[in-house]
Design a protein around this motif. Structure first.
Motif, mmCIF file in Angstrom:
data_model
loop_
_atom_site.group_PDB
_atom_site.id
_atom_site.type_symbol
_atom_site.label_atom_id
_atom_site.label_comp_id
_atom_site.label_asym_id
_atom_site.label_seq_id
_atom_site.Cartn_x
_atom_site.Cartn_y
_atom_site.Cartn_z
ATOM 1 N N ILE A 2 0.848 -1.180 0.000
ATOM 2 C CA ILE A 2 0.000 0.000 0.000
ATOM 3 C C ILE A 2 0.889 1.237 0.000
ATOM 4 C CG2 ILE A 2 -1.747 1.282 1.282
ATOM 5 C CD1 ILE A 2 -2.425 -1.506 2.584
ATOM 6 N N THR A 3 0.535 2.207 -0.844
ATOM 7 C CA THR A 3 1.323 3.435 -0.898
ATOM 8 C C THR A 3 0.527 4.604 -0.322
ATOM 9 O OG1 THR A 3 0.544 4.090 -3.087
ATOM 10 C CG2 THR A 3 2.473 2.627 -2.995
ATOM 11 N N LEU A 4 1.248 5.619 0.092
ATOM 12 C CA LEU A 4 0.626 6.833 0.595
ATOM 13 C C LEU A 4 -0.240 7.465 -0.492
ATOM 14 C CD1 LEU A 4 0.343 8.788 2.948
ATOM 15 C CD2 LEU A 4 2.405 9.935 2.156
ATOM 16 N N GLN A 5 0.196 7.368 -1.712
ATOM 17 C CA GLN A 5 -0.563 7.917 -2.844
ATOM 18 C C GLN A 5 -1.921 7.241 -2.978
ATOM 19 O OE1 GLN A 5 1.422 7.606 -6.621
ATOM 20 N NE2 GLN A 5 0.111 9.147 -7.562
ATOM 21 N N GLN A 6 -1.996 5.943 -2.768
ATOM 22 C CA GLN A 6 -3.277 5.231 -2.830
ATOM 23 C C GLN A 6 -4.219 5.719 -1.733
ATOM 24 O OE1 GLN A 6 -1.358 1.342 -2.549
ATOM 25 N NE2 GLN A 6 -2.468 0.719 -4.393
ATOM 26 N N ILE A 7 -3.697 5.895 -0.537
ATOM 27 C CA ILE A 7 -4.511 6.368 0.585
ATOM 28 C C ILE A 7 -4.998 7.781 0.303
ATOM 29 C CG2 ILE A 7 -4.471 6.992 3.025
ATOM 30 C CD1 ILE A 7 -2.441 4.655 3.393
ATOM 31 N N GLN A 8 -4.102 8.650 -0.168
ATOM 32 C CA GLN A 8 -4.482 10.020 -0.484
ATOM 33 C C GLN A 8 -5.553 10.059 -1.568
ATOM 34 O OE1 GLN A 8 -0.466 11.385 -1.281
ATOM 35 N NE2 GLN A 8 -0.545 12.732 0.511
ATOM 36 N N SER A 9 -5.416 9.214 -2.549
ATOM 37 C CA SER A 9 -6.389 9.166 -3.638
ATOM 38 C C SER A 9 -7.768 8.753 -3.137
ATOM 39 C CB SER A 9 -5.898 8.186 -4.713
ATOM 40 O OG SER A 9 -6.854 8.057 -5.732
ATOM 41 N N ARG A 10 -7.816 7.734 -2.304
ATOM 42 C CA ARG A 10 -9.100 7.293 -1.754
ATOM 43 C C ARG A 10 -9.724 8.351 -0.853
ATOM 44 N NH1 ARG A 10 -9.525 0.876 -0.575
ATOM 45 N NH2 ARG A 10 -8.918 0.219 -2.665
ATOM 46 N N LEU A 11 -8.896 9.006 -0.073
ATOM 47 C CA LEU A 11 -9.386 10.054 0.813
ATOM 48 C C LEU A 11 -9.950 11.220 0.002
ATOM 49 C CD1 LEU A 11 -9.740 11.134 3.664
ATOM 50 C CD2 LEU A 11 -7.395 11.985 3.555
ATOM 51 N N ALA A 12 -9.219 11.650 -1.008
ATOM 52 C CA ALA A 12 -9.677 12.758 -1.850
ATOM 53 C C ALA A 12 -10.994 12.417 -2.530
ATOM 54 C CB ALA A 12 -8.607 13.092 -2.888
ATOM 55 N N GLU A 13 -11.090 11.221 -3.059
ATOM 56 C CA GLU A 13 -12.323 10.799 -3.738
ATOM 57 C C GLU A 13 -13.492 10.754 -2.767
ATOM 58 O OE1 GLU A 13 -14.699 10.076 -6.856
ATOM 59 O OE2 GLU A 13 -12.584 10.592 -6.943
ATOM 60 N N ASP A 61 -15.572 3.956 6.113
ATOM 61 C CA ASP A 61 -14.858 2.887 6.788
ATOM 62 C C ASP A 61 -13.369 3.179 6.661
ATOM 63 O OD1 ASP A 61 -13.718 0.554 7.730
ATOM 64 O OD2 ASP A 61 -14.895 -0.771 6.434
ATOM 65 N N ALA A 62 -12.691 3.363 7.763
ATOM 66 C CA ALA A 62 -11.263 3.668 7.745
ATOM 67 C C ALA A 62 -10.479 2.570 7.026
ATOM 68 C CB ALA A 62 -10.737 3.853 9.160
ATOM 69 N N ASN A 63 -10.946 1.338 7.080
ATOM 70 C CA ASN A 63 -10.264 0.253 6.373
ATOM 71 C C ASN A 63 -10.235 0.496 4.879
ATOM 72 O OD1 ASN A 63 -9.545 -1.426 8.564
ATOM 73 N ND2 ASN A 63 -11.660 -2.130 8.698
ATOM 74 N N TYR A 64 -11.305 1.062 4.336
ATOM 75 C CA TYR A 64 -11.330 1.377 2.910
ATOM 76 C C TYR A 64 -10.297 2.453 2.601
ATOM 77 C CZ TYR A 64 -12.612 3.366 -1.531
ATOM 78 O OH TYR A 64 -12.553 3.866 -2.807
ATOM 79 N N ILE A 65 -10.296 3.537 3.382
ATOM 80 C CA ILE A 65 -9.355 4.630 3.148
ATOM 81 C C ILE A 65 -7.913 4.124 3.263
ATOM 82 C CG2 ILE A 65 -8.513 6.866 4.032
ATOM 83 C CD1 ILE A 65 -11.229 6.987 2.552
ATOM 84 N N LEU A 66 -7.658 3.227 4.180
ATOM 85 C CA LEU A 66 -6.307 2.695 4.384
ATOM 86 C C LEU A 66 -6.001 1.497 3.495
ATOM 87 C CD1 LEU A 66 -6.177 3.037 8.257
ATOM 88 C CD2 LEU A 66 -5.138 4.546 6.539
ATOM 89 N N CYS A 67 -6.860 1.256 2.506
ATOM 90 C CA CYS A 67 -6.654 0.205 1.493
ATOM 91 C C CYS A 67 -6.586 -1.189 2.126
ATOM 92 C CB CYS A 67 -5.411 0.473 0.665
ATOM 93 S SG CYS A 67 -5.414 2.081 -0.155
ATOM 94 N N GLN A 68 -7.406 -1.418 3.154
ATOM 95 C CA GLN A 68 -7.411 -2.711 3.822
ATOM 96 C C GLN A 68 -8.603 -3.573 3.403
ATOM 97 O OE1 GLN A 68 -4.889 -3.803 5.967
ATOM 98 N NE2 GLN A 68 -3.977 -2.030 5.001
#
Length: 69
Positions: A2-13, A61-68
């Motif tokens: 998991i990358t920080l970019q993936q988390i940022q992208s999900r959060l922004a969306e 769901d924080a798990n979604y944002i954290l790509c879990q």
């Protein structure tokens, strides 16, 4: 991995899809509106407590944002 970019992208969306304005979100979280803008742009990540509260405010769901998921 998991990358920080993936988390940022999900959060922004999630913020964009919420239907709430940046101002509304910032008031609910007691942070500056510019912080919300930075989260959307991917310039900054919220502190852990802010992230937790943001998930609560946006009914995420924080798990979604954290790509879990």
């Amino acid at each position: 991995m998991i990358t920080l970019q993936q988390i940022q992208s999900r959060l922004a969306e999630a913020i964009k899809q919420s239907g709430k304005t940046q101002t509304e979100i910032s008031q609910l979280l007691n942070v500056r509106q510019s912080n919300i803008s930075h989260y959307i742009k991917g310039d900054k990540m919220p502190a852990l407590d802010t992230l937790a509260n943001l998930c609560k405010v946006l009914d995420l769901d924080a798990n979604y944002i954290l790509c879990q998921e």
